[in-house]
Motif scaffolding. Structure first.
Motif, short mmCIF file in Angstrom:
data_model
loop_
_atom_site.label_atom_id
_atom_site.label_comp_id
_atom_site.label_asym_id
_atom_site.label_seq_id
_atom_site.Cartn_x
_atom_site.Cartn_y
_atom_site.Cartn_z
N ASN A 228 14.63 21.15 -18.06
CA ASN A 228 15.17 19.94 -17.43
C ASN A 228 14.15 19.31 -16.47
O ASN A 228 14.38 19.26 -15.26
CB ASN A 228 16.47 20.26 -16.68
N PRO A 229 13.03 18.82 -16.99
CA PRO A 229 12.05 18.18 -16.10
C PRO A 229 12.55 16.85 -15.55
O PRO A 229 13.44 16.21 -16.14
CB PRO A 229 10.84 17.97 -17.02
N ARG A 230 11.98 16.42 -14.43
CA ARG A 230 12.35 15.15 -13.81
C ARG A 230 11.13 14.58 -13.08
O ARG A 230 10.09 15.21 -12.99
CB ARG A 230 13.52 15.33 -12.84
N LEU A 231 11.31 13.37 -12.56
CA LEU A 231 10.24 12.70 -11.83
C LEU A 231 10.36 12.95 -10.33
O LEU A 231 11.46 12.91 -9.77
CB LEU A 231 10.27 11.19 -12.09
N PHE A 232 9.20 13.18 -9.68
CA PHE A 232 9.13 13.32 -8.24
C PHE A 232 8.09 12.33 -7.74
O PHE A 232 6.95 12.32 -8.22
CB PHE A 232 8.72 14.74 -7.83
N LYS A 233 8.44 11.51 -6.77
CA LYS A 233 7.51 10.54 -6.22
C LYS A 233 6.56 11.23 -5.25
O LYS A 233 7.02 11.90 -4.31
CB LYS A 233 8.28 9.42 -5.50
N LEU A 234 5.27 11.06 -5.46
CA LEU A 234 4.30 11.77 -4.63
C LEU A 234 4.40 11.39 -3.16
O LEU A 234 4.14 12.21 -2.28
CB LEU A 234 2.88 11.52 -5.13
N ALA A 235 4.78 10.14 -2.87
CA ALA A 235 4.89 9.70 -1.48
C ALA A 235 6.02 10.43 -0.74
O ALA A 235 6.05 10.42 0.49
CB ALA A 235 5.12 8.19 -1.43
N LYS A 236 6.95 11.04 -1.48
CA LYS A 236 8.06 11.76 -0.86
C LYS A 236 7.84 13.27 -0.86
O LYS A 236 8.70 14.02 -0.42
CB LYS A 236 9.37 11.44 -1.60
N MET A 237 6.69 13.69 -1.36
CA MET A 237 6.35 15.11 -1.38
C MET A 237 5.52 15.45 -0.14
O MET A 237 4.54 14.77 0.16
CB MET A 237 5.57 15.45 -2.67
N HIS A 238 5.91 16.50 0.57
CA HIS A 238 5.21 16.88 1.79
C HIS A 238 4.85 18.36 1.77
O HIS A 238 5.53 19.16 1.13
CB HIS A 238 6.08 16.57 3.01
N ASP A 239 3.78 18.70 2.50
CA ASP A 239 3.34 20.09 2.60
C ASP A 239 3.12 20.72 1.22
O ASP A 239 3.58 21.84 0.95
CB ASP A 239 4.35 20.92 3.41
N LYS B 14 0.83 -1.20 0.00
CA LYS B 14 0.00 0.00 0.00
C LYS B 14 0.87 1.26 0.00
O LYS B 14 1.79 1.41 0.80
CB LYS B 14 -0.91 -0.01 1.23
N LEU B 15 0.54 2.16 -0.91
CA LEU B 15 1.27 3.42 -1.01
C LEU B 15 0.84 4.37 0.10
O LEU B 15 -0.37 4.61 0.28
CB LEU B 15 1.01 4.05 -2.38
N LEU B 16 1.78 4.90 0.85
CA LEU B 16 1.47 5.87 1.89
C LEU B 16 1.45 7.26 1.29
O LEU B 16 2.48 7.86 1.01
CB LEU B 16 2.52 5.79 3.02
N LEU B 17 0.24 7.75 1.05
CA LEU B 17 0.07 9.03 0.38
C LEU B 17 -1.18 9.69 0.92
O LEU B 17 -2.26 9.09 0.92
CB LEU B 17 -0.05 8.80 -1.13
N ASP B 18 -1.05 10.93 1.40
CA ASP B 18 -2.23 11.59 1.92
C ASP B 18 -3.05 12.19 0.78
O ASP B 18 -2.53 12.56 -0.27
CB ASP B 18 -1.85 12.66 2.95
N ASP B 19 -4.36 12.27 1.01
CA ASP B 19 -5.28 12.72 -0.03
C ASP B 19 -4.97 14.13 -0.51
O ASP B 19 -5.09 14.43 -1.70
CB ASP B 19 -6.72 12.69 0.50
N GLU B 20 -4.54 14.98 0.40
CA GLU B 20 -4.31 16.38 0.04
C GLU B 20 -3.18 16.53 -0.97
O GLU B 20 -3.25 17.37 -1.87
CB GLU B 20 -4.01 17.21 1.30
N THR B 21 -2.14 15.70 -0.85
CA THR B 21 -1.03 15.77 -1.79
C THR B 21 -1.49 15.48 -3.21
O THR B 21 -1.25 16.26 -4.14
CB THR B 21 0.07 14.75 -1.40
N ALA B 22 -2.17 14.34 -3.39
CA ALA B 22 -2.63 13.97 -4.73
C ALA B 22 -3.64 14.99 -5.25
O ALA B 22 -3.59 15.37 -6.44
CB ALA B 22 -3.25 12.58 -4.69
#
Length: 351
Positions: A225-236, A163-171
């Motif tokens: 220079n775009p790149r990938l960011f994992k949503l589970a590692k994005m906060h605030d 299960k991916l740990l991701l809060d609703d507000e981030t997505a």
């Protein structure tokens, strides 16, 4: 003598909720008021289900009104239901086989993160497109007993993934920013950088890869220079007010074609890989197409299988080789072989 327990009088349901919706829709299609009892009587006759309960019909009407936006109105004076305007069921054009495949799509999407906001919305959409008997409250959480009809949906099982740990507000904020071309502000933790870093990113695309969600975007100061960011590692995560931007030509994640099939991560340089597999690992190589240009060679004399292909996805390929343990050994390219040996030696330190 102990009395033999009386056999239960099971109610076999051989129709789906969608079939009931279609019949209700046809009964009310001309806009006339139809008494509740007449609707129930018509359903029982058409479906040959004379034990269909009034509570089931009430649930069906409630679902059509609240979830499918059917313009249903109850006329208290005449004790009946009617459509207040013309209406067509969302699933009218689907066959039962197509409904089954939509159900499987739902289960595949939900196997990783059923509580995540993205999957919740997908689930709501699929329920609206193809409501069927797996939504029926009477059948939920009940195991089929002897003599009960077994739903076709019970014949398919898709096990859960991590299960991916991701809060609703981030997505939710990321999706809103993508829809409106707005910059987002967040803190981010990367394994390549030990400390969390503050980011302001122009969001280009949402990328789904093996149950994980990634944002493809660029720093507002380095748009090329775009790149990938994992949503589970994005906060605030927050949307920056007044930060609208125009989507650049390079907003698509896959601007170049990748022949290998190892997920989202790819890099600028392409390499030719050659990897040997042994023992039980050999059979698994034949179960997938790992790359569109793969070449597989069998050496039965030495009990090994060799696969060759081209890819820019060196890191996913590296993790893939390691996942086979002693059943795989890279042969080319040289730098890849050396990195594999170094990783093996590092693992030995913990023995």
């Amino acid at each position: 003598m102990q009395k033999k327990p009386r056999a239960k009088n099971h109610h076999k349901t051989t129709h789906t909720q969608l079939e009931r919706f279609k019949l209700i829709d046809s009964i009310l299609a001309d806009g006339n008021i139809v008494p509740f009892e007449k609707i129930l009587e018509a359903l029982r006759g058409e479906l040959r289900d004379f034990k269909l309960s009034d509570s089931s019909l009430r649930r069906d009407i409630r679902y059509m009104r609240d979830e499918l936006d059917a313009p249903l109105f109850y006329d208290k004076k005449n004790h009946g239901w009617k459509y207040t305007k013309p209406f067509k069921l969302p699933a009218e054009g689907f066959t039962q086989d197509e409904i089954l495949y939509l159900y499987l799509i739902k289960k595949l999407m939900m196997q990783s993160s059923p509580e995540d906001v993205l999957y919740k919305n997908i689930d709501a959409l699929l329920q609206k497109i193809s409501p069927d008997n797996f939504t029926d409250e009477e059948s939920q959480d009940q195991k089929p007993d002897q003599g009960q009809e077994i739903s076709l949906y019970d014949r398919f099982f898709i096990p859960a993934r991590p299960k991916l740990l991701l809060d609703d507000e981030t997505a939710a904020n990321v999706i809103t920013a993508i829809k409106n071309n707005q910059m987002i502000d967040f803190t981010y933790y990367s394994r390549w950088e030990p400390d969390k870093r503050h980011r302001q990113i122009l969001p280009y695309q949402l990328v789904l890869d093996q149950g994980s969600l990634y944002l493809y975007g660029a720093d507002y100061r380095e748009k090329e220079n775009p790149r990938l960011f994992k949503l589970a590692k994005m906060h605030d995560v927050r949307i920056v007010p007044g930060s609208s931007f125009e989507l650049p030509d390079n907003f698509r994640f896959h601007e170049k074609e990748e022949v290998a099939r190892f997920g989202a991560f790819q890099y600028d340089e392409y390499y030719d890989y050659k990897i040997e597999f042994y023992d039980e690992s050999r059979s698994g190589i034949h179960e997938y197409i790992w790359s569109d240009n793969q070449i597989i060679e069998e050496d039965r004399k030495h009990n090994k299988t060799t696969i060759s292909f081209t890819s820019s996805q060196w890191e996913p390929v590296f993790q893939w080789v390691l996942s086979f343990g002693a059943g795989a050994r890279p042969l080319e390219p040289d730098w890849f072989v050396e990195q594999w040996k170094e990783e093996i030696n590092n693992m030995k330190k913990f023995l």
